[in-house]
Motif scaffolding. Structure first.
Motif, mmCIF file in Angstrom:
data_model
loop_
_atom_site.group_PDB
_atom_site.id
_atom_site.type_symbol
_atom_site.label_atom_id
_atom_site.label_comp_id
_atom_site.label_asym_id
_atom_site.label_seq_id
_atom_site.Cartn_x
_atom_site.Cartn_y
_atom_site.Cartn_z
ATOM 1 N N ASP A 1 0.763 -1.185 0.015
ATOM 2 C CA ASP A 1 -0.214 0.025 0.004
ATOM 3 C C ASP A 1 0.767 1.284 0.046
ATOM 4 O OD1 ASP A 1 1.000 -0.598 2.485
ATOM 5 O OD2 ASP A 1 -0.855 -0.266 3.679
ATOM 6 N N LEU A 2 2.131 1.268 0.198
ATOM 7 C CA LEU A 2 2.929 2.507 0.141
ATOM 8 C C LEU A 2 3.098 3.002 -1.016
ATOM 9 C CD1 LEU A 2 5.604 1.638 2.940
ATOM 10 C CD2 LEU A 2 4.053 3.349 3.154
ATOM 11 N N VAL A 3 3.020 4.301 -1.244
ATOM 12 C CA VAL A 3 3.124 4.971 -2.303
ATOM 13 C C VAL A 3 4.156 6.118 -2.438
ATOM 14 C CG1 VAL A 3 0.672 4.850 -3.212
ATOM 15 C CG2 VAL A 3 1.257 6.808 -1.730
ATOM 16 N N GLY B 1 5.599 -2.588 2.864
ATOM 17 C CA GLY B 1 4.184 -2.135 3.139
ATOM 18 C C GLY B 1 4.176 -1.181 4.301
ATOM 19 N N MET B 2 2.978 -0.335 4.696
ATOM 20 C CA MET B 2 2.651 0.572 5.515
ATOM 21 C C MET B 2 3.108 -0.184 7.236
ATOM 22 S SD MET B 2 2.074 3.682 6.812
ATOM 23 C CE MET B 2 1.218 4.699 6.258
ATOM 24 N N GLU B 3 2.746 -1.138 7.391
ATOM 25 C CA GLU B 3 2.517 -1.734 8.788
ATOM 26 C C GLU B 3 4.036 -2.210 9.185
ATOM 27 O OE1 GLU B 3 0.422 -5.221 11.690
ATOM 28 O OE2 GLU B 3 -0.486 -4.719 9.616
ATOM 29 N N LYS B 4 4.560 -3.053 8.287
ATOM 30 C CA LYS B 4 5.895 -3.509 8.605
ATOM 31 C C LYS B 4 6.734 -2.339 8.359
ATOM 32 C CE LYS B 4 4.939 -8.308 7.060
ATOM 33 N NZ LYS B 4 5.099 -9.462 6.291
ATOM 34 N N ALA C 1 10.790 0.894 11.179
ATOM 35 C CA ALA C 1 11.432 2.205 11.558
ATOM 36 C C ALA C 1 11.570 2.310 12.933
ATOM 37 C CB ALA C 1 10.531 3.098 10.836
ATOM 38 N N GLN C 2 10.439 2.002 13.842
ATOM 39 C CA GLN C 2 10.509 2.159 15.147
ATOM 40 C C GLN C 2 11.281 1.534 15.907
ATOM 41 O OE1 GLN C 2 6.346 1.346 16.230
ATOM 42 N NE2 GLN C 2 5.423 3.219 15.202
ATOM 43 N N GLN C 3 11.723 0.050 15.361
ATOM 44 C CA GLN C 3 12.602 -0.809 15.856
ATOM 45 C C GLN C 3 13.928 -0.519 15.845
ATOM 46 O OE1 GLN C 3 12.681 -4.754 13.976
ATOM 47 N NE2 GLN C 3 13.327 -5.877 15.714
#
Length: 343
Positions: free
Chosen positions: A281-283, A306-309, A314-316
């Motif tokens: 879903d990432l654009v 994708g957005m969720e992963k 990024a947070q990790q």
């Protein structure tokens, strides 16, 4: 099959035009602006430096940068027959090839990012060829599941062996392609060159990827525009403006480069985990990192996640990233905690 360095950051012209607008000239009593441009890696470069006019007069930066980028291109371009990367791609399995310091730096970071993300793979050249990507980056046919499975068994950064003696491959036919990391490395090397001359206020851009340092005259911060991804074809608008500080900046996205085959819409980016074009879903993904090479590779890897992963990764890893994704309700955005200070 030769593969050129095509601009992974698909916003090259937009970013450059916005920067030229936002970084306008200083007053007569301010440091002099030096502007350099040229061609490299199948694309273009643009450089701005602010410094004392007397210091700039003692340097021939155009010549130094031209020679530096020529050496990097000779090492990493698959369009040069006797390049270092093509020599490795022709190597038999098990042979060790001594490599240059530049080549080693890009291989090492590409392996690190590949192992960490699982979505960046610099050995995907044969997979790209299998899909039949042409100059317009559109496949002509879909390989069968059996053929894809066989190909996935024969690619991967785990099949590269990097030692003090050099680089080897464990399977025949393994090829490297640095389209997601070499431009960023070129930017980093130009930045190092400028800093070796005590030049610390600059902007370096190659093919849409950037690295900025210091400030403009009057202590004004650099400002960079992120493009609005849901505009009509041929229309470009600003989504957000950020102040990146001293960092590399890379943006990757699929909303302007996609295709439809058998009634299904695909991204131009291949997912090394499946061998298929990404359908996530990432654009648009923007990454800030001290290294433009690392930002370059991460922007591609996160787009494929994708957005969720991508958020979780990024947070990790405490990464400064800005994500734009499509949803049933329109575009949604996410800025990581490490990115927020730059907005």
């Amino acid at each position: 099959m030769n593969r050129v360095f095509y601009p992974q950051g698909i916003f090259a012209i937009f970013f450059l035009s916005m920067m030229l607008l936002l970084v306008g000239c200083g007053q007569s009593n301010e440091p002099e602006e030096l502007y350099l441009e040229g061609k490299t890696m199948g694309t273009t470069y643009h450089i701005k430096v602010f410094a004392d006019s007397e210091k700039l007069a003692t340097l021939d930066l155009q010549a130094e940068i031209t020679q530096l980028l020529k050496e990097i291109n000779q090492s990493m371009s698959t369009y040069i027959d006797d390049s270092e990367i093509n020599n490795f791609n022709r190597l038999s399995a098990g042979e060790i090839m001594p490599i240059s310091a530049d080549f080693r730096a890009v291989v090492a970071e590409s392996i690190r990012l590949g192992e960490s993300t699982k979505t960046l793979d610099v050995t995907m050249g044969p997979l790209i060829d299998l899909w039949g990507f042409g100059p317009d980056k559109k496949p002509t046919n879909r390989p069968s599941d059996e053929v894809l499975a066989d190909m996935l068994a024969r690619i991967g950064v785990d099949k590269l062996v990097l030692t003090e003696q050099g680089l080897a491959k464990t399977v025949a036919g393994l090829e490297l392609s640095f389209s997601a990391t070499a431009k960023g490395y070129g930017i980093d090397k130009v930045a190092e060159l400028l800093e070796s001359h005590q030049l610390t206020n600059y902007m370096v851009e190659i093919g849409g990827e950037l690295r900025v340092s210091g400030v403009k005259p009057d202590n004004i911060s650099w400002k960079i525009a992120i493009e609005q991804p849901d505009t009509e074809p041929g229309v470009r608008k600003v989504h957000r403006v950020l102040e990146p500080g001293t960092n590399g900046i890379a943006t990757s996205g699929d909303y302007r480069i996609f295709y439809t085959m058998d009634g299904i819409t695909y991204s131009h980016l291949l997912d090394p985990r499946t061998g298929m074009p990404s359908r996530y879903d990432l654009v648009s993904v923007t990454v800030l990192h001290p290294s433009a090479m690392t930002a370059d590779g991460l922007a591609t890897a996160l787009t494929i996640m994708g957005m969720e992963k991508a958020q979780h990764y990024a947070q990790q890893h405490d990464l400064a990233v800005y994500l734009i994704a499509k949803s049933d309700d329109g575009l949604v955005t996410y800025s990581s905690p490490a990115f927020k200070p730059y907005l």
